[in-house]
Design a protein around this motif. Structure first.
Motif, PDB file in Angstrom:
ATOM      1  N   GLN A 169      37.363  30.960  37.506  1.00  0.00           N
ATOM      2  CA  GLN A 169      38.442  30.552  36.616  1.00  0.00           C
ATOM      3  C   GLN A 169      39.917  30.332  36.468  1.00  0.00           C
ATOM      4  OE1 GLN A 169      36.742  29.568  33.151  1.00  0.00           O
ATOM      5  NE2 GLN A 169      38.750  28.742  33.055  1.00  0.00           N
ATOM      6  N   LYS A 170      40.109  30.672  38.073  1.00  0.00           N
ATOM      7  CA  LYS A 170      41.345  30.916  38.588  1.00  0.00           C
ATOM      8  C   LYS A 170      41.649  29.498  39.587  1.00  0.00           C
ATOM      9  CE  LYS A 170      41.899  35.849  37.648  1.00  0.00           C
ATOM     10  NZ  LYS A 170      41.327  37.056  38.859  1.00  0.00           N
ATOM     11  N   THR A 176      36.991  16.824  38.206  1.00  0.00           N
ATOM     12  CA  THR A 176      37.513  16.429  38.439  1.00  0.00           C
ATOM     13  C   THR A 176      38.604  15.321  38.707  1.00  0.00           C
ATOM     14  OG1 THR A 176      36.410  16.702  35.754  1.00  0.00           O
ATOM     15  CG2 THR A 176      37.788  13.968  35.765  1.00  0.00           C
ATOM     16  N   GLU A 177      39.624  16.293  39.141  1.00  0.00           N
ATOM     17  CA  GLU A 177      40.648  15.983  39.932  1.00  0.00           C
ATOM     18  C   GLU A 177      40.261  16.031  41.713  1.00  0.00           C
ATOM     19  OE1 GLU A 177      44.195  17.778  36.682  1.00  0.00           O
ATOM     20  OE2 GLU A 177      43.377  18.469  38.304  1.00  0.00           O
ATOM     21  N   LEU A 215      36.333  24.133  35.701  1.00  0.00           N
ATOM     22  CA  LEU A 215      35.917  23.042  35.460  1.00  0.00           C
ATOM     23  C   LEU A 215      36.711  22.677  34.155  1.00  0.00           C
ATOM     24  CD1 LEU A 215      32.078  23.508  35.775  1.00  0.00           C
ATOM     25  CD2 LEU A 215      32.633  22.277  36.623  1.00  0.00           C
ATOM     26  N   THR A 216      36.872  23.971  33.238  1.00  0.00           N
ATOM     27  CA  THR A 216      37.436  23.753  32.234  1.00  0.00           C
ATOM     28  C   THR A 216      39.032  25.285  32.362  1.00  0.00           C
ATOM     29  OG1 THR A 216      36.109  25.319  30.733  1.00  0.00           O
ATOM     30  CG2 THR A 216      35.578  22.964  30.421  1.00  0.00           C
ATOM     31  N   GLU A 217      39.707  25.384  31.235  1.00  0.00           N
ATOM     32  CA  GLU A 217      40.564  25.976  31.042  1.00  0.00           C
ATOM     33  C   GLU A 217      40.026  26.668  30.960  1.00  0.00           C
ATOM     34  OE1 GLU A 217      43.540  25.644  31.954  1.00  0.00           O
ATOM     35  OE2 GLU A 217      43.389  23.646  32.468  1.00  0.00           O
ATOM     36  N   ASN A 218      38.836  27.619  29.739  1.00  0.00           N
ATOM     37  CA  ASN A 218      38.605  28.208  28.854  1.00  0.00           C
ATOM     38  C   ASN A 218      37.276  29.131  29.804  1.00  0.00           C
ATOM     39  OD1 ASN A 218      39.687  27.418  26.338  1.00  0.00           O
ATOM     40  ND2 ASN A 218      39.121  29.264  25.828  1.00  0.00           N
ATOM     41  N   ARG A 219      36.864  30.483  29.509  1.00  0.00           N
ATOM     42  CA  ARG A 219      35.883  30.352  30.533  1.00  0.00           C
ATOM     43  C   ARG A 219      34.392  30.177  30.436  1.00  0.00           C
ATOM     44  NH1 ARG A 219      35.987  37.307  29.364  1.00  0.00           N
ATOM     45  NH2 ARG A 219      34.549  37.122  28.172  1.00  0.00           N
ATOM     46  N   LEU A 220      33.505  29.706  30.717  1.00  0.00           N
ATOM     47  CA  LEU A 220      32.499  29.202  31.253  1.00  0.00           C
ATOM     48  C   LEU A 220      31.200  30.504  31.820  1.00  0.00           C
ATOM     49  CD1 LEU A 220      32.789  25.730  32.271  1.00  0.00           C
ATOM     50  CD2 LEU A 220      32.503  26.914  29.732  1.00  0.00           C
ATOM     51  N   THR A 224      26.612  27.472  32.417  1.00  0.00           N
ATOM     52  CA  THR A 224      26.823  26.713  31.790  1.00  0.00           C
ATOM     53  C   THR A 224      28.096  26.092  32.853  1.00  0.00           C
ATOM     54  OG1 THR A 224      26.881  28.217  29.648  1.00  0.00           O
ATOM     55  CG2 THR A 224      28.210  25.894  29.695  1.00  0.00           C
ATOM     56  N   ILE A 227      25.866  23.558  34.951  1.00  0.00           N
ATOM     57  CA  ILE A 227      25.288  22.355  34.250  1.00  0.00           C
ATOM     58  C   ILE A 227      26.325  21.497  33.917  1.00  0.00           C
ATOM     59  CG2 ILE A 227      23.840  21.586  31.799  1.00  0.00           C
ATOM     60  CD1 ILE A 227      23.336  24.299  31.745  1.00  0.00           C
ATOM     61  N   ALA A 228      27.592  21.925  33.722  1.00  0.00           N
ATOM     62  CA  ALA A 228      29.312  21.116  33.758  1.00  0.00           C
ATOM     63  C   ALA A 228      29.679  20.883  34.371  1.00  0.00           C
ATOM     64  CB  ALA A 228      29.831  21.497  32.690  1.00  0.00           C
ATOM     65  N   ALA A 231      26.779  17.542  35.066  1.00  0.00           N
ATOM     66  CA  ALA A 231      27.230  16.467  34.247  1.00  0.00           C
ATOM     67  C   ALA A 231      27.907  15.752  34.760  1.00  0.00           C
ATOM     68  CB  ALA A 231      27.434  17.378  32.837  1.00  0.00           C
ATOM     69  N   LEU A 232      29.097  16.196  35.188  1.00  0.00           N
ATOM     70  CA  LEU A 232      30.234  15.660  36.066  1.00  0.00           C
ATOM     71  C   LEU A 232      30.937  14.893  36.875  1.00  0.00           C
ATOM     72  CD1 LEU A 232      33.362  17.604  35.599  1.00  0.00           C
ATOM     73  CD2 LEU A 232      32.949  16.749  33.820  1.00  0.00           C
TER      74      LEU A 232
END
Lengths: 238, 238
Positions: A169-170, A176-177, A215-220, A224, A227-228, A231-232
């Motif tokens: 998360q950090k 993507t980048e 992966l995202t700004e939020n905790r997953l 998840t 899988i994310a 998908a990317l």
């Protein structure tokens, strides 16, 4: 074979391709084919060898133990992600772990190493069960590369001969980048996902050259994130 | 509030924000807070109102029925996907359906309509259960917008005031291409996912102006398509 056509079929698996003409289906596959799906001699069925080929075949022999089919046509596919290995933590919740495995296979990942980490509660390997799930997911998603699932007692047992990506998360950059700027299909990549509660710092501090990505700004949840990421990869890499 | 900081906290939910100073937690949340997590007066906890705000608060009163906390600081977040509605088919397998709901909420989707289609086996709504799963996923992923889950007996009951996107294996463009070329955050989008076995053509032929999109070249299970679409939205849309 067009994709719209492929999307309608049911796929069987066999590792017994005899010569260039005949495929023998295992007892289990034969049972499903004749007893559940009620196929008969003369029916057309599709079989993969798990090595990149899908065969259009016609059943010519049904016995108690096996079904034999004759190859009519071969369709071959590359393994787009043969250079990518997903390193998955064993999760406390088996259902969540198995969902991560199944869905990343549907999305095209073919190499897996399951590892135990310091904060892992569930321990020990279930390779038989995991490989069964992997094979079913391959057939369900009409893929032709049999996934390989390995096991390691801890991360440091694994020989990482390629780029190491740790999801945290950090992390600084997003996946993507990273994929847009750095991905090179000639390199091997190891994607390491954290367990519930994250890694202990001693587990990952040895990986000095690893890229820490998010992966995202939020905790997953762990599964998840897996899988994310799949998908990317499935959609961003050609 | 930095994301690395946010990733460590535990989040509670309350719709009872009194004035600008005090939050009252429900009996259920209070029980979890005091009996499971063993918090006491003076402890700092985080609470969201489900309307885009996360409050840093300090507990000042614990009774049998409720916990009261004092607001120290407010962090506000936009709902990045307020213009997007996921229309999910009820699936035969409840676990798979609930995984699709949970994971797309973790990835940031906040609006859902569950519909029945001609090939749906499971019928009837379970809105209480679905909203409970939605709330838990919001807290787990530290999000501040309470998801809204609605229900429709069939697709034609829904009033679609925006762009309609139907996911179909036979779709022309991929979602990635569509998002890169067409996405406009001022428009509303309805993402319609197919059930097991796909739509009957009579169900979707009325949607003349809908875009038919695919996610990958390969066949995906319904719930995998939902999660993959959410992962793409979460990472491709700023």
């Amino acid at each position: 074979m067009s994709d719209s056509f492929l999307s309608e079929i049911e796929l069987y698996y066999s590792d017994a391709i005899e010569g260039t003409k005949t495929i023998v289906l295992s007892r289990e596959e034969s049972h499903h084919l004749t007893k559940v799906m009620r196929h008969n001699t003369g029916d057309e069925i599709y079989v993969t060898d798990g090595k990149g080929n899908i065969y259009r075949t016609v059943i010519f022999d049904i016995s108690k133990r096996e079904v034999k089919t004759e190859i009519k046509q071969i369709y071959s596919y590359p393994d787009k992600f043969k250079n990518i290995t997903f390193c998955l933590p064993r999760l406390k919740n088996a259902e969540r772990f198995e969902a991560a495995l199944e869905k990343s296979i549907e999305l095209g990942i073919t190499n897996f190493i399951v590892f135990e980490s310091k904060r892992t509660v569930a321990r020990g390997e279930k390779l038989n069960r995991w490989n069964k799930i992997a094979l079913a997911a391959m057939k369900q998603s009409l893929r032709s590369w049999k996934p390989v699932v390995g096991y390691a007692e801890n991360l440091h047992e694994i020989s990482f001969n390629g780029e190491i990506i740790i999801f945290e998360q950090k992390g600084n950059d997003t996946l993507t980048e990273y994929l847009n700027n750095n991905y090179d299909s000639n390199k091997n990549y190891f994607f390491i996902f954290g367990p519930e509660g994250g890694f202990e710092s001693s587990e990952i501090e040895a990986f000095e050259n690893a890229s820490l990505l998010k992966l995202t700004e939020n905790r997953l949840r762990s599964e998840t994130a897996v899988i994310a990421a799949a998908a990317l990869l499935a959609t961003l890499i050609r």
